[in-house]
Design an enzyme around this catalytic site. Structure first.
Site, PDB file in Angstrom:
ATOM      1  N   SER A 112      28.725 -32.682 -29.451  1.00 40.02           N
ATOM      2  CA  SER A 112      28.762 -33.918 -28.665  1.00 40.02           C
ATOM      3  C   SER A 112      28.981 -35.121 -29.572  1.00 40.02           C
ATOM      4  O   SER A 112      28.535 -35.125 -30.730  1.00 40.02           O
ATOM      5  CB  SER A 112      27.426 -34.077 -27.934  1.00 40.02           C
ATOM      6  OG  SER A 112      27.283 -35.386 -27.444  1.00 40.02           O
TER       7      SER A 112
ATOM      8  N   TYR B 279      17.740 -34.143 -28.165  1.00 40.60           N
ATOM      9  CA  TYR B 279      18.959 -33.448 -27.722  1.00 40.60           C
ATOM     10  C   TYR B 279      20.054 -33.614 -28.769  1.00 40.60           C
ATOM     11  O   TYR B 279      20.705 -32.640 -29.178  1.00 40.60           O
ATOM     12  CB  TYR B 279      19.414 -34.010 -26.361  1.00 40.60           C
ATOM     13  CG  TYR B 279      20.854 -33.727 -26.041  1.00 40.60           C
ATOM     14  CD1 TYR B 279      21.263 -32.461 -25.629  1.00 40.60           C
ATOM     15  CD2 TYR B 279      21.829 -34.729 -26.173  1.00 40.60           C
ATOM     16  CE1 TYR B 279      22.598 -32.205 -25.364  1.00 40.60           C
ATOM     17  CE2 TYR B 279      23.152 -34.480 -25.910  1.00 40.60           C
ATOM     18  CZ  TYR B 279      23.542 -33.219 -25.505  1.00 40.60           C
ATOM     19  OH  TYR B 279      24.870 -32.970 -25.252  1.00 40.60           O
TER      20      TYR B 279
ATOM     21  N   LYS C 137      22.129 -30.839 -31.525  1.00 39.43           N
ATOM     22  CA  LYS C 137      23.571 -30.692 -31.786  1.00 39.43           C
ATOM     23  C   LYS C 137      23.833 -30.786 -33.299  1.00 39.43           C
ATOM     24  O   LYS C 137      24.606 -30.002 -33.853  1.00 39.43           O
ATOM     25  CB  LYS C 137      24.363 -31.755 -31.027  1.00 39.43           C
ATOM     26  CG  LYS C 137      24.314 -31.604 -29.504  1.00 39.43           C
ATOM     27  CD  LYS C 137      24.916 -30.287 -29.031  1.00 39.43           C
ATOM     28  CE  LYS C 137      24.901 -30.132 -27.516  1.00 39.43           C
ATOM     29  NZ  LYS C 137      25.222 -28.756 -27.082  1.00 39.43           N
TER      30      LYS C 137
HETATM   31  C1  UD1 Z   1      24.897 -39.355 -22.147  1.00 37.67           C
HETATM   32  C2  UD1 Z   1      23.850 -39.074 -23.181  1.00 37.67           C
HETATM   33  C3  UD1 Z   1      24.537 -38.366 -24.340  1.00 37.67           C
HETATM   34  C4  UD1 Z   1      25.147 -37.092 -23.836  1.00 37.67           C
HETATM   35  C5  UD1 Z   1      26.094 -37.381 -22.690  1.00 37.67           C
HETATM   36  C6  UD1 Z   1      26.511 -36.072 -22.040  1.00 37.67           C
HETATM   37  C7  UD1 Z   1      22.132 -40.761 -22.872  1.00 37.67           C
HETATM   38  C8  UD1 Z   1      21.473 -41.955 -23.470  1.00 37.67           C
HETATM   39  N1  UD1 Z   1      23.194 -40.281 -23.561  1.00 37.67           N
HETATM   40  O1  UD1 Z   1      25.923 -40.159 -22.741  1.00 37.67           O
HETATM   41  O2  UD1 Z   1      23.612 -38.101 -25.351  1.00 37.67           O
HETATM   42  O3  UD1 Z   1      25.873 -36.449 -24.868  1.00 37.67           O
HETATM   43  O4  UD1 Z   1      25.466 -38.153 -21.698  1.00 37.67           O
HETATM   44  O5  UD1 Z   1      27.253 -36.317 -20.903  1.00 37.67           O
HETATM   45  O6  UD1 Z   1      21.736 -40.256 -21.848  1.00 37.67           O
HETATM   46  N2  UD1 Z   1      25.253 -46.103 -16.987  1.00 37.67           N
HETATM   47  C9  UD1 Z   1      24.922 -47.040 -16.037  1.00 37.67           C
HETATM   48  N3  UD1 Z   1      24.227 -46.622 -14.930  1.00 37.67           N
HETATM   49  C10 UD1 Z   1      23.879 -45.315 -14.730  1.00 37.67           C
HETATM   50  C11 UD1 Z   1      24.218 -44.358 -15.708  1.00 37.67           C
HETATM   51  C12 UD1 Z   1      24.908 -44.785 -16.831  1.00 37.67           C
HETATM   52  O7  UD1 Z   1      25.227 -48.226 -16.179  1.00 37.67           O
HETATM   53  O8  UD1 Z   1      23.250 -45.001 -13.712  1.00 37.67           O
HETATM   54  C13 UD1 Z   1      26.045 -46.520 -18.167  1.00 37.67           C
HETATM   55  C14 UD1 Z   1      25.384 -46.262 -19.506  1.00 37.67           C
HETATM   56  O9  UD1 Z   1      24.614 -47.344 -19.924  1.00 37.67           O
HETATM   57  C15 UD1 Z   1      26.636 -46.041 -20.397  1.00 37.67           C
HETATM   58  C16 UD1 Z   1      27.662 -45.424 -19.455  1.00 37.67           C
HETATM   59  O10 UD1 Z   1      27.228 -45.771 -18.145  1.00 37.67           O
HETATM   60  O11 UD1 Z   1      27.141 -47.274 -20.851  1.00 37.67           O
HETATM   61  C17 UD1 Z   1      27.756 -43.920 -19.548  1.00 37.67           C
HETATM   62  O12 UD1 Z   1      26.461 -43.349 -19.421  1.00 37.67           O
HETATM   63  P1  UD1 Z   1      26.235 -41.771 -19.267  1.00 37.67           P
HETATM   64  O13 UD1 Z   1      27.160 -41.228 -18.256  1.00 37.67           O
HETATM   65  O14 UD1 Z   1      24.773 -41.525 -19.082  1.00 37.67           O
HETATM   66  O15 UD1 Z   1      26.742 -41.196 -20.660  1.00 37.67           O
HETATM   67  P2  UD1 Z   1      26.260 -41.563 -22.152  1.00 37.67           P
HETATM   68  O16 UD1 Z   1      25.076 -42.396 -22.177  1.00 37.67           O
HETATM   69  O17 UD1 Z   1      27.465 -42.064 -22.882  1.00 37.67           O
END
Ligand code: UD1
Length: 343
Positions: A124, A149, A153
């Site tokens: 990842s 997590y 990795k």
């Molecule tokens: C997340 C994990 C990462 C993992 C990946 C797998 C966290 C902190 N990181 O990545 O370790 O490898 O998933 O798929 O969980 N966001 C919102 N609202 C939401 C959900 C997300 O604004 O309800 C934003 C987050 O702040 C981020 C973006 O959307 O900027 C993507 O978030 P997400 O889909 O959870 O992925 P990652 O955080 O990049």
């Protein structure tokens, strides 16, 4: 040639099974269905028009794994099976080190016994941690993760690297995924998180289908063009095709290689919400809330190495990803739980 796919009933695993079969490989799935549904197997059989060999086996169970390796002539393994909930890994680190690290050690030991020394590992972009700047290239340091997590990795990458040092016959490809979204074009397999989704796209689709009220946008005060977090969203089918290229390479050359699988293009949270709304013609109510602890502002790949060495590039657009995620969710509002597809 037969490829063993651990976690083959999961989100990325199932899409990879389809692409492996499309490319002429035979496959065997090992999955304990702890975070996936047996219904996936039926869906895979419908898509590929062939029967799918699978074992309900935990990779920690060496005796059962030996049985699989005895019954099939395995050429290489693609290892997806792992827990992946970041928040849960913080509250229950032992669960993550036990399953994700000991699970890999168990699998590698059995592979070694059967002289199967070719593996593609599901890593990842989380291994790049907080301190590296995007675009992220494979040569950056990966010694600091943001959560357990992420450390599983990093540790798995190290274990696999050490295997190639101890025995040059081992062939290892580490694939660092950016943010996989989207679904197979049929709309019959897709991401089916248990409980309330923590990732952005499944949250958006569950708002769209009426299961959740609104998307909470985690902060709009980041140093990004619109203030919301930027990520490298990649269509899961492109990602799956990257695995086929990686397994081709693992079968042809004995070496250690590491590749980013991303598009190289960053999009913000609002870009994703707005594109989803536009292409699917559906309103997504959303509200700006506090930042989520542990989030980085910007994370996107330098995908040059995978292009040059594997001949792989991501081809699908953000619009494709939004359409395919929505098709999957619309057809399966309750995920796999409901069994037969609606509509
Ligand atoms: C997340 C994990 C990462 C993992 C990946 C797998 C966290 C902190 N990181 O990545 O370790 O490898 O998933 O798929 O969980 N966001 C919102 N609202 C939401 C959900 C997300 O604004 O309800 C934003 C987050 O702040 C981020 C973006 O959307 O900027 C993507 O978030 P997400 O889909 O959870 O992925 P990652 O955080 O990049």
């Amino acid at each position: 040639m037969t490829i063993l796919v651990t976690g083959g009933a999961g989100y990325i695993g199932s899409h990879t099974v389809v692409e492996l079969i499309n490319s002429g490989y035979d496959i065997v799935i090992v999955d304990n269905f702890s975070n996936s549904h047996p219904e996936v197997i039926k869906r895979l059989e419908a898509i590929t028009q062939q029967s799918i060999t699978y074992y309900n086996v935990d990779i920690l169970d060496k005796e059962s794994l030996r049985q699989v390796f005895t019954e099939h002539q395995i050429s290489a393994v693609i290892h997806f099976a792992a827990h992946k909930a970041v928040g849960e890994s913080v509250s229950n680190p032992l669960k993550y080190y036990h399953n994700n690290v000991e699970g890999t050690v168990s699998l590698l030991a059995v592979m070694d016994e059967f002289n199967v020394k070719r593996i593609v590992f599901s890593s990842s972009a989380t291994v790049y941690g907080f301190n590296n700047q995007s675009p992220l290239s494979e040569d950056l340091p990966t010694n600091e993760a943001n959560n357990p997590y992420g450390y599983t990795k990093i540790v798995n990458e190290q274990i696999l690297t050490d295997m190639t040092i101890a025995d040059p016959e081992w062939s290892v490809v580490l694939l660092r995924y950016f943010n996989p979204i989207g679904a197979h074009a049929s709309g019959t397999i897709g991401e089916d998180p248990s409980g309330i989704p923590s990732n952005l796209m499944p949250y958006i689709t569950q708002v769209a289908v009426g299961k959740l009220e609104q998307v909470n946008v985690f902060g709009n005060d980041y140093d990004t063009p619109d203030g919301t977090g930027v990520r490298d969203y990649i269509h899961v089918v492109d990602l799956a095709r990257g695995h086929v290229k990686a397994v081709d390479q693992a079968l042809n050359e004995s070496k250690l290689a590491v590749y980013n699988l991303g598009t190289g293009q960053g999009y913000s949270v609002l870009d994703l919400i707005n594109t989803f709304s536009e292409v699917n013609e559906i309103e997504i109510p959303h509200e700006i809330t506090d930042r989520r602890p542990g989030d980085v502002a910007v994370c996107y790949a330098d995908p040059t190495k995978a292009r040059e060495e594997l001949g792989w590039v991501a081809e699908k657009t953000l619009a494709d990803m939004c359409q395919d995620s929505w098709k999957w969710q619309q057809n399966n509002p309750q995920g796999y739980q409901a069994g037969n597809m609606n509509g």
